[in-house]
Design a protein around this motif. Sequence first.
Motif, PDB file in Angstrom:
ATOM      1  N   LEU A 156       0.846  -1.247   0.075  1.00 49.10           N
ATOM      2  CA  LEU A 156       0.155  -0.338  -0.099  1.00 49.10           C
ATOM      3  C   LEU A 156       1.309   1.211   0.092  1.00 49.10           C
ATOM      4  O   LEU A 156       1.873   1.262   0.477  1.00 49.10           O
ATOM      5  CB  LEU A 156      -1.111   0.097   0.925  1.00 49.10           C
ATOM      6  N   ASP A 158       0.752   6.101  -0.013  1.00 45.82           N
ATOM      7  CA  ASP A 158       0.045   7.144  -0.032  1.00 45.82           C
ATOM      8  C   ASP A 158       0.589   8.295  -1.874  1.00 45.82           C
ATOM      9  O   ASP A 158       1.282   8.282  -1.209  1.00 45.82           O
ATOM     10  CB  ASP A 158      -0.025   8.007   0.794  1.00 45.82           C
ATOM     11  N   SER A 167       2.152  -2.397   5.281  1.00 49.96           N
ATOM     12  CA  SER A 167       1.985  -3.649   5.088  1.00 49.96           C
ATOM     13  C   SER A 167       2.155  -4.777   5.495  1.00 49.96           C
ATOM     14  O   SER A 167       3.843  -5.040   5.238  1.00 49.96           O
ATOM     15  CB  SER A 167       2.520  -3.477   3.850  1.00 49.96           C
ATOM     16  N   ASN A 193       1.168   1.929  -5.832  1.00 50.88           N
ATOM     17  CA  ASN A 193       1.037   0.596  -5.884  1.00 50.88           C
ATOM     18  C   ASN A 193       0.825  -0.190  -7.002  1.00 50.88           C
ATOM     19  O   ASN A 193       0.718   0.042  -7.921  1.00 50.88           O
ATOM     20  CB  ASN A 193      -0.324  -0.147  -5.356  1.00 50.88           C
ATOM     21  N   ASN A 196      -2.008  -0.856  -9.452  1.00 52.49           N
ATOM     22  CA  ASN A 196      -3.699   0.137  -9.049  1.00 52.49           C
ATOM     23  C   ASN A 196      -2.408   0.871 -11.034  1.00 52.49           C
ATOM     24  O   ASN A 196      -2.835   1.672 -11.856  1.00 52.49           O
ATOM     25  CB  ASN A 196      -2.455   1.798  -8.495  1.00 52.49           C
ATOM     26  N   THR A 235      -9.191   4.587  -4.464  1.00 46.01           N
ATOM     27  CA  THR A 235      -8.149   4.450  -3.574  1.00 46.01           C
ATOM     28  C   THR A 235      -8.739   4.459  -2.443  1.00 46.01           C
ATOM     29  O   THR A 235      -8.024   3.281  -0.992  1.00 46.01           O
ATOM     30  CB  THR A 235      -7.221   5.455  -3.224  1.00 46.01           C
ATOM     31  N   PHE A 239      -5.949   3.993   1.391  1.00 52.61           N
ATOM     32  CA  PHE A 239      -5.901   3.625   0.225  1.00 52.61           C
ATOM     33  C   PHE A 239      -5.775   1.861   0.097  1.00 52.61           C
ATOM     34  O   PHE A 239      -4.904   1.309  -0.169  1.00 52.61           O
ATOM     35  CB  PHE A 239      -3.937   3.663  -0.035  1.00 52.61           C
ATOM     36  N   VAL A 240      -6.434   1.851   0.808  1.00 50.79           N
ATOM     37  CA  VAL A 240      -6.926   0.168   0.548  1.00 50.79           C
ATOM     38  C   VAL A 240      -7.972  -0.334  -0.126  1.00 50.79           C
ATOM     39  O   VAL A 240      -7.739  -1.644  -0.547  1.00 50.79           O
ATOM     40  CB  VAL A 240      -7.072  -0.549   2.397  1.00 50.79           C
ATOM     41  N   GLU A 243      -8.211  -4.003  -2.496  1.00 50.56           N
ATOM     42  CA  GLU A 243      -7.224  -5.029  -2.124  1.00 50.56           C
ATOM     43  C   GLU A 243      -8.127  -6.407  -1.434  1.00 50.56           C
ATOM     44  O   GLU A 243      -8.607  -7.405  -0.648  1.00 50.56           O
ATOM     45  CB  GLU A 243      -6.567  -4.516  -0.371  1.00 50.56           C
TER      46      GLU A 243
END
Length: 390
Positions: A156, A158, A167, A193, A196, A235, A239-240, A243
């Motif tokens: 992960l 930002d 992480s 990521n 992403n 995101t 930001f998870v 997942e």
Amino acid sequence: MSTLKHASHTLLKSINQQKVLHLIYSECPISRVELAIKTGLSQQTVTNIVNRLLEDQVIVEGEPQSLESGSGRKRVPLLLNGSRFSAIGIELSGTSARGAVYNFQHVRLAEAEVKADRYETEEDLLRVIRSVIDKLIGQIPDPTCLKGIGFSVHGLVDSSEGILLRSPGLGWKRIPLAKLLEDEYGLPVFLENDTNLLALNENMGGSLISSKNNVTLRLARGIGGAIVVEKLLVTGSSFVAGEVGHYKAFMPPYDYECYCGGRGCLTTLASSRGLLRTLGRSWEQFNEAVRAGDPETVRLSEVVRTAIVYSVANIVTLLNPDRVLLTGFMLPVWGDSFVDELKARVMAQVPETCRNVEFLHLTDVEDETALAVGLVLQSVFKIPLDSLSL
Ligand SMILES: [Zn+2]
């Protein structure tokens, strides 16, 4: 001219130059006339900008080409002087930092890799990263050509602040990597990521270019997911989002403990790292046992296939994407025709109103170091990729 007026004039000049440079980068080769049409700037303004860029050797002129009308006039294509710029791209995983230097003509100039069993401390991680960067810089003749450093992170991040987030799989906490490296190397640093980054790349110019709402799923060493809604990367609040690896997918007796602290996460059995951690078997060993017809492993393989099908079906029902992009070396582990089976079984599970979704299977994924260099490129030429990030 007043200071304020001068400042706004300078800003306008710089915006116009970015517009021209962006078009030369994205549509090269392109002529001065086409630049004027596409930017809406006057011929004279375009000529002034182009002359300045030629003088600074940022761009070069190609071989003049005759126009189709046969009027005798020739079109002079303008190209980016890609050999004059380069950037470092680094794939950062839990076991290594692998980097490369590419110039902006996509030619690889250097590569290096530093392995790490695991990063015991933040300082360990930084030592590995610095070591790769120093090796790369040592291999190129002119480090002043470097325009930045991009990271594709298996964890992960930002991306707006350039921070590596906690992480559990990788063992680091909150590290302001961009700031630390920018201070040290004097270059802009960008982080994203890995899934992403892949999804952004496919949405910008790859297989998802015509899609507005899509989900990218990567089943490999770990499991990654990226969600794009109306061409914006989602995101989440920390930001998870996306997942998918920690999607609760297995019921007892297959709900093994996950490193995240939960149980029954998809990654515990559907990723190569998960198989190793949960069962102590590599994916090759697992595959071998399935081929040999070991009854328990064959049964487990079916459990995992069904878990993947349900996970994807739930994602499709929840988000109603127009495309699902599947990728990763673990897909064929679940059978040669698993992607076809997955499509058919998901279609049979989701409500009829969601069945407009198309499945794409990406087998040829661009090297992550090259994708990471793309982060630097988009910043230098202000390609509106960052407008995709929420
Ligand atoms: Zn988990």
